[in-house]
Design a protein around this motif. Sequence first.
Motif, PDB file in Angstrom:
ATOM      1  N   THR A 136      20.440 -12.537   0.117  1.00 47.44           N
ATOM      2  CA  THR A 136      19.463 -13.613  -0.086  1.00 47.44           C
ATOM      3  C   THR A 136      19.317 -14.465   1.182  1.00 47.44           C
ATOM      4  OG1 THR A 136      21.193 -14.877  -1.179  1.00 47.44           O
ATOM      5  CG2 THR A 136      19.601 -13.775  -2.599  1.00 47.44           C
ATOM      6  N   THR A 186      14.124 -17.501  -3.483  1.00 45.17           N
ATOM      7  CA  THR A 186      15.099 -18.208  -2.656  1.00 45.17           C
ATOM      8  C   THR A 186      14.517 -19.289  -1.744  1.00 45.17           C
ATOM      9  OG1 THR A 186      16.399 -16.203  -2.700  1.00 45.17           O
ATOM     10  CG2 THR A 186      17.042 -17.853  -1.087  1.00 45.17           C
ATOM     11  N   LYS A 237      22.466 -21.847   5.156  1.00 43.20           N
ATOM     12  CA  LYS A 237      21.110 -22.234   4.771  1.00 43.20           C
ATOM     13  C   LYS A 237      21.082 -23.115   3.525  1.00 43.20           C
ATOM     14  CE  LYS A 237      18.328 -18.573   6.665  1.00 43.20           C
ATOM     15  NZ  LYS A 237      17.300 -17.640   6.220  1.00 43.20           N
ATOM     16  N   SER A 238      22.166 -23.120   2.763  1.00 43.61           N
ATOM     17  CA  SER A 238      22.169 -24.023   1.611  1.00 43.61           C
ATOM     18  C   SER A 238      23.124 -25.193   1.824  1.00 43.61           C
ATOM     19  CB  SER A 238      22.515 -23.267   0.320  1.00 43.61           C
ATOM     20  OG  SER A 238      23.794 -22.707   0.415  1.00 43.61           O
ATOM     21  N   SER A 239      23.732 -25.263   3.007  1.00 39.68           N
ATOM     22  CA  SER A 239      24.593 -26.422   3.313  1.00 39.68           C
ATOM     23  C   SER A 239      24.348 -26.792   4.772  1.00 39.68           C
ATOM     24  CB  SER A 239      26.067 -26.091   3.057  1.00 39.68           C
ATOM     25  OG  SER A 239      26.481 -24.980   3.813  1.00 39.68           O
ATOM     26  N   PHE A 240      23.240 -27.504   4.994  1.00 38.87           N
ATOM     27  CA  PHE A 240      22.768 -27.779   6.352  1.00 38.87           C
ATOM     28  C   PHE A 240      23.771 -28.591   7.165  1.00 38.87           C
ATOM     29  CE2 PHE A 240      19.001 -26.630   4.134  1.00 38.87           C
ATOM     30  CZ  PHE A 240      18.216 -25.996   5.073  1.00 38.87           C
ATOM     31  N   TYR A 241      24.500 -29.458   6.476  1.00 37.82           N
ATOM     32  CA  TYR A 241      25.434 -30.330   7.206  1.00 37.82           C
ATOM     33  C   TYR A 241      26.882 -30.013   6.858  1.00 37.82           C
ATOM     34  CZ  TYR A 241      21.095 -32.385   8.490  1.00 37.82           C
ATOM     35  OH  TYR A 241      19.837 -32.534   8.985  1.00 37.82           O
ATOM     36  N   GLN A 283      23.125 -17.997   2.347  1.00 35.78           N
ATOM     37  CA  GLN A 283      23.577 -19.226   1.688  1.00 35.78           C
ATOM     38  C   GLN A 283      25.100 -19.217   1.499  1.00 35.78           C
ATOM     39  OE1 GLN A 283      21.349 -17.138   0.145  1.00 35.78           O
ATOM     40  NE2 GLN A 283      19.463 -18.121   0.857  1.00 35.78           N
ATOM     41  N   GLU A 304      15.815 -23.150  -0.833  1.00 36.91           N
ATOM     42  CA  GLU A 304      16.204 -23.436   0.555  1.00 36.91           C
ATOM     43  C   GLU A 304      15.434 -24.637   1.074  1.00 36.91           C
ATOM     44  OE1 GLU A 304      17.606 -19.157   2.409  1.00 36.91           O
ATOM     45  OE2 GLU A 304      15.629 -19.934   2.911  1.00 36.91           O
ATOM     46  N   ALA A 320      16.778 -27.695  -0.567  1.00 39.24           N
ATOM     47  CA  ALA A 320      18.085 -28.052   0.009  1.00 39.24           C
ATOM     48  C   ALA A 320      17.880 -28.770   1.340  1.00 39.24           C
ATOM     49  CB  ALA A 320      18.931 -26.795   0.210  1.00 39.24           C
ATOM     50  N   SER A 321      16.916 -28.275   2.109  1.00 39.36           N
ATOM     51  CA  SER A 321      16.638 -28.875   3.403  1.00 39.36           C
ATOM     52  C   SER A 321      16.060 -30.293   3.235  1.00 39.36           C
ATOM     53  CB  SER A 321      15.677 -27.947   4.152  1.00 39.36           C
ATOM     54  OG  SER A 321      14.955 -28.638   5.105  1.00 39.36           O
TER      55      SER A 321
END
Lengths: 400, 290
Positions: free
Chosen positions: B132, A32, B147-151, B135, A36, A39-40
């Motif tokens: 996980t 994961t 955590k998988s869509s920061f904005y 997310q 992550e 994605a960041s």
Amino acid sequence: MRKVLKGNGAVAEAVRLARAEVISAYPITPQTSIIEEIASMVSRGSLEAQFIKVESEHSALAGCIAAASAGARTFTATSAQGLALMHELIHWAAGGRLPIVLADVNRAMAPGWSIWTDQNDTLSQRDTGWMQVYCQSSQEVVDSVVQAYKVSERVLLPTMVVLDAFFLSHTYEDVEVPEQVMVDRFLPPLELPHRMDMERPAALGNLVFPDRYMEFREKMDLAHGVALGVWEEVGREWGELTGRPYGLVEEYRMDGAELVLVTAATTASTARPVIDALREAGVPAGLLRLRVFRPFPAERIRAILGGRKKVVILDRNCSFGHHGIFHQEIKSALYELPHGEQPVLHGIIAGLGGRDITPDDLHGMLDGAWSGKITAPVTWWDVLPVKDRERAAVTMVEGG
Amino acid sequence: MSTPAVQLKPGDYKTDVKPVWCPGCGDFGVLNALYRALARMQLEPWNTVILSGIGCSSRLPGYVKTYGFNSVHGRALTLAMGVKVARPETHVIAVGGDGDGMAIGGNHFIHACRRNLDVTYILMDNEIYGLTKGQTAPTTPTGDRTKSSFYGNPEPSVDPVELAISTGASLVARGYSGDMKTLTSIMVEAINHRGFAFVNVMSPCVTFRGDHQFKELKAKLRHLPEDHDPTDRTAALAYTRETDVMTTGILYRVDEPSLVDRLNHVNAVAQGEGPQPTTRDILKTFYPSF
């Protein structure tokens, strides 16, 4: 630039450097943190790409297949059950001759549930047409991911870059991260010859009749043959640029070695001091680390192992009913040696489900083989003793 | 089915395994409501199977003293179908999270509803991937940062209750893990129901959604009005995609033949048609008529 990175972070850095354009992924432990981090990077703008978080691993690879068919450089990452769920599309990616790069963090398969490392997930994908590279350090992860794109895009086969769960994925190390300018020179943008192109309309995924199917498959087999040379060439080129050359395999203290340990991934790092200690004690020991497993460097391995006395093959995996998988492969590669040059092979199956393989274990295996204490062709290492094999074979409970 | 000789109490359904959920996890409430529901119904542990997929909530079968099966990600309902068809007399309860049931297992959910599979499905919905570590899930509201869509989550979300009603589940309920009394009653009715009984339990994730999810859900909590007609699909759908309130109770319930009923019916029809023609009978149809 030097950075302190864990294996998973090293994958993400390399994907950024390779300028992947579409990342399609689904979270699974212990992978994961790779996606992550990516994605960041995409959110921050340090990687100009589309990041799609889909609803399963099957969809993750489907996304990569579609994007790669459209000509984009693609990436995904997974582990164990996730890779197994991708299986249908693993075949598709290779058969579609798409240069996708996938990082798999080696994790044991269920049941019983395990999140810890062993190699049965990736080795179960051995016959799909993918290339596979097993890494031993975060540095090698960064370097191998970038190289994987170069090789994949040359021979039009996808690559799995493989790292051990936790021992590598979550362990921080000092890593030299290459400069973007250098990587850009090394890895030009992808020009997929059979990408979807409005100027040359074509249909993908058609029915192929028996009169043509075999030719497509033979091409894949030929590509694996070509890929051996490309991996060597790319590894050399990388060495010239960074001072870190890579080969298909890595030899350690093999001069005059009569007792050879063959293994892959992080266990090789554990093994080096053990080999040193054995050498000091007067045992002519050496280490052969498997790195590129598909295409399989059979000729190279034959040349290295021919004429040695004893070879201990350490498998963190098992092909149930017939040896560890590295053991099978090496045995088949050595068949062509003349009788007098055939070493005695001892297969050791160890470390499944993340069980630690310590220097003492490795010392025990090598010493056992050298002194003649280990005689069996295959030994399950460090397991509870089985009193009655027939009975143990048909009981589910532990031990027996 | 015989009644156990001794009266089972909620605690009798507990195993020695300590839940590994985070302190404050909503799933504790769901587990306790399930213990109470099982005790209220005096369900025989040896005639009850709890199956799950993968996720924080999918650890639940290990904590209940019935048969348990912690299976692969997203497949709880497919395994539940296998158990129910092989042993129709068994009480089959599938449990899991919104990630497991709506994302990777989303297709199975639709078909379990459509078939009216005779199982109870308890979905612990925290609107996030917890196991996980935070997310976006298909249930995560649009715009939420994860955590998988920061904005902000760019995607529209799914309401599992709406999906269940519209694809054919014959009992659809919504519960809240912080309202034990209502949740226990809902579970009893769901387990007693013949056909697919779906209970969507809003079960907060304090770790990845924060304390405020608990507080917000509590503030939004409403019970169905007493005059609600659960057989009225349109009326039930009015309680889906709620944003300012969260209405709990049995939103929809109809009496429809279950999957096992339909399979038995087809078997009866097939047997009523008499023996199948033999190969010789079929070949005879090609003989010339002279």
